[in-house]
Design an enzyme around this catalytic site. Structure first.
Site, PDB file in Angstrom:
ATOM      1  N   GLU A 116      -5.608  -4.841  10.324  1.00  0.00           N
ATOM      2  CA  GLU A 116      -4.592  -3.814  10.558  1.00  0.00           C
ATOM      3  C   GLU A 116      -4.854  -3.156  11.914  1.00  0.00           C
ATOM      4  OE1 GLU A 116      -2.615  -2.604   6.561  1.00  0.00           O
ATOM      5  OE2 GLU A 116      -4.043  -1.101   7.189  1.00  0.00           O
TER       6      GLU A 116
ATOM      7  N   GLU B 188      -6.761   4.871   7.601  1.00  0.00           N
ATOM      8  CA  GLU B 188      -6.574   6.307   7.325  1.00  0.00           C
ATOM      9  C   GLU B 188      -7.824   6.897   6.656  1.00  0.00           C
ATOM     10  OE1 GLU B 188      -2.832   5.656   5.392  1.00  0.00           O
ATOM     11  OE2 GLU B 188      -2.045   5.018   7.332  1.00  0.00           O
TER      12      GLU B 188
ATOM     13  N   ASN C  80       0.876  -1.181   0.000  1.00  0.00           N
ATOM     14  CA  ASN C  80       0.000   0.000   0.000  1.00  0.00           C
ATOM     15  C   ASN C  80       0.906   1.221   0.000  1.00  0.00           C
ATOM     16  OD1 ASN C  80      -1.736   2.089   0.455  1.00  0.00           O
ATOM     17  ND2 ASN C  80      -2.330   1.451   2.532  1.00  0.00           N
ATOM     18  N   TRP C  81       0.984   1.867  -1.164  1.00  0.00           N
ATOM     19  CA  TRP C  81       1.896   3.010  -1.277  1.00  0.00           C
ATOM     20  C   TRP C  81       1.349   4.276  -0.608  1.00  0.00           C
ATOM     21  CZ3 TRP C  81       5.288   3.678  -6.268  1.00  0.00           C
ATOM     22  CH2 TRP C  81       6.221   2.635  -6.311  1.00  0.00           C
ATOM     23  N   LYS C  82       0.077   4.224  -0.196  1.00  0.00           N
ATOM     24  CA  LYS C  82      -0.553   5.419   0.397  1.00  0.00           C
ATOM     25  C   LYS C  82      -0.336   6.597  -0.552  1.00  0.00           C
ATOM     26  CE  LYS C  82      -0.132   3.230   4.843  1.00  0.00           C
ATOM     27  NZ  LYS C  82      -0.040   3.304   6.290  1.00  0.00           N
TER      28      LYS C  82
ATOM     29  N   SER D  31       3.398  -2.337  10.219  1.00  0.00           N
ATOM     30  CA  SER D  31       4.825  -2.446  10.531  1.00  0.00           C
ATOM     31  C   SER D  31       5.450  -3.777  10.097  1.00  0.00           C
ATOM     32  CB  SER D  31       5.061  -2.193  12.022  1.00  0.00           C
ATOM     33  OG  SER D  31       4.636  -0.886  12.369  1.00  0.00           O
TER      34      SER D  31
ATOM     35  N   GLY E  96       2.575   2.132  10.914  1.00  0.00           N
ATOM     36  CA  GLY E  96       3.601   3.159  10.757  1.00  0.00           C
ATOM     37  C   GLY E  96       4.338   3.491  12.045  1.00  0.00           C
TER      38      GLY E  96
ATOM     39  N   GLY F 134       2.894  -1.229   4.252  1.00  0.00           N
ATOM     40  CA  GLY F 134       2.927   0.200   3.947  1.00  0.00           C
ATOM     41  C   GLY F 134       4.339   0.647   3.594  1.00  0.00           C
ATOM     42  N   GLY F 135       4.998   1.276   4.540  1.00  0.00           N
ATOM     43  CA  GLY F 135       6.302   1.901   4.300  1.00  0.00           C
ATOM     44  C   GLY F 135       7.318   1.006   3.614  1.00  0.00           C
TER      45      GLY F 135
ATOM     46  N   HIS G  49      -9.470   1.407   4.679  1.00  0.00           N
ATOM     47  CA  HIS G  49      -8.187   1.528   5.379  1.00  0.00           C
ATOM     48  C   HIS G  49      -8.357   2.462   6.579  1.00  0.00           C
ATOM     49  CE1 HIS G  49      -4.048   2.623   6.275  1.00  0.00           C
ATOM     50  NE2 HIS G  49      -3.741   1.463   5.747  1.00  0.00           N
TER      51      HIS G  49
HETATM   52  P1  13P Z   1       3.086   0.323   7.684  1.00  0.00           P
HETATM   53  O1  13P Z   1       3.546  -0.986   7.071  1.00  0.00           O
HETATM   54  O2  13P Z   1       3.857   1.506   7.199  1.00  0.00           O
HETATM   55  O3  13P Z   1       2.953   0.213   9.167  1.00  0.00           O
HETATM   56  O4  13P Z   1       1.585   0.555   7.126  1.00  0.00           O
HETATM   57  C1  13P Z   1       0.682  -0.467   7.233  1.00  0.00           C
HETATM   58  C2  13P Z   1      -0.511  -0.120   6.423  1.00  0.00           C
HETATM   59  O5  13P Z   1      -1.265   0.773   6.770  1.00  0.00           O
HETATM   60  C3  13P Z   1      -0.739  -0.888   5.184  1.00  0.00           C
HETATM   61  O6  13P Z   1      -2.002  -0.641   4.649  1.00  0.00           O
END
Ligand code: 13P
Length: 233
Positions: free
Chosen positions: A153, A87, A7-9, A195, A159, A216-217, A85
């Site tokens: 999640e 967010e 997920n590149w956000k 994470s 994050g 994510g990251g 998600h």
């Molecule tokens: P991180 O892997 O950066 O914690 O993000 C997780 C996430 O929200 C994937 O959708």
């Protein structure tokens, strides 16, 4: 076979995606690799990586300025879309009800929704983790869904470099698998997200009912993402 979804956000460029797809081109894996990228990057082509969006409108078309619909996402060649998600839930007030409508819109256009559920730190501290997860699944997953993925999640861990214990992940995923089975949706893949990195991916994916990860990251750079993809067979 596991599902490894990035997920590149709101990160990246078309050039960064081309660079990633190039780096992933010759990776030998049985795992299904998905990259959910900003709308502007959909349409990129890859033989071995499926693309997905990160949100979808509940409507197919019409006067909804700024929205992007499921038929439009499907039209780019994308196969997946993340819905609900944390967010989106946090910054855009998306409820389980809205998330279910978005998932249904995705399914109707042949997309596979990746439906996210998980508890906040307040809910965790109040001992509500299991109740939030169960109601999240029951209320966010369309009951007639046949082609969906659910992602657990824990919102407090995203994050933050934090992860639940293996026991906590196992309890959450067992509850989700049992709830989906009770809804007639047994066999629905359940991903873990928050994470995830190369150093913990294999251990997390060895836990019962963890069918893959949503990253994510660590999905932004090939050097971080490839070790996750190759950490399991
Ligand atoms: P991180 O892997 O950066 O914690 O993000 C997780 C996430 O929200 C994937 O959708």
């Amino acid at each position: 076979m596991k599902i490894i979804a990035g997920n590149w956000k709101m990160n990246g460029t078309r050039a960064a995606l081309e660079n990633m797809l190039h780096a992933l081109r010759d990776i030998v894996t049985n795992n299904r690799v998905i990259l959910c990228v900003p709308f502007t990057m959909l349409g990129a082509r890859s033989e071995n990586v499926a693309l997905g969006a990160q949100d979808v409108s509940t409507h197919d078309h019409g006067a909804f300025t700024g929205e992007v619909s499921a038929p439009m996402i499907a039209d780019t060649g994308a196969k997946y879309v993340i819905v609900g998600h944390s967010e989106r839930r946090m910054y855009h007030g998306e409820t389980n009800d809205i998330v279910r409508q978005k998932a249904a819109a995705a399914i109707a256009s042949g997309l596979t929704p990746i439906i996210c559920v998980g508890e906040t730190m307040d809910e965790k501290q109040a001992g509500k983790t299991m109740a939030i997860i169960e109601s999240g699944v029951r209320e966010s997953v369309p009951t007639d869904a046949r082609n969906v993925i659910v992602a657990y999640e824990p919102r407090w861990a995203i994050g933050a470099g934090l992860t639940p214990t293996a026991t906590e992940i196992a309890a959450a995923h067992t509850l989700i698998a049992n709830t989906l089975a009770d809804m007639g949706l047994d066999g629905t893949p359940v991903l873990y997200g928050a994470s995830v990195k190369g150093a913990n991916a294999a251990e997390i994916m060895s836990i019962a009912h963890v069918d893959g990860v949503l990253v994510g990251g660590a999905s932004l750079k090939p050097d971080d993402f490839i070790p996750i993809i190759t950490s399991v067979k």
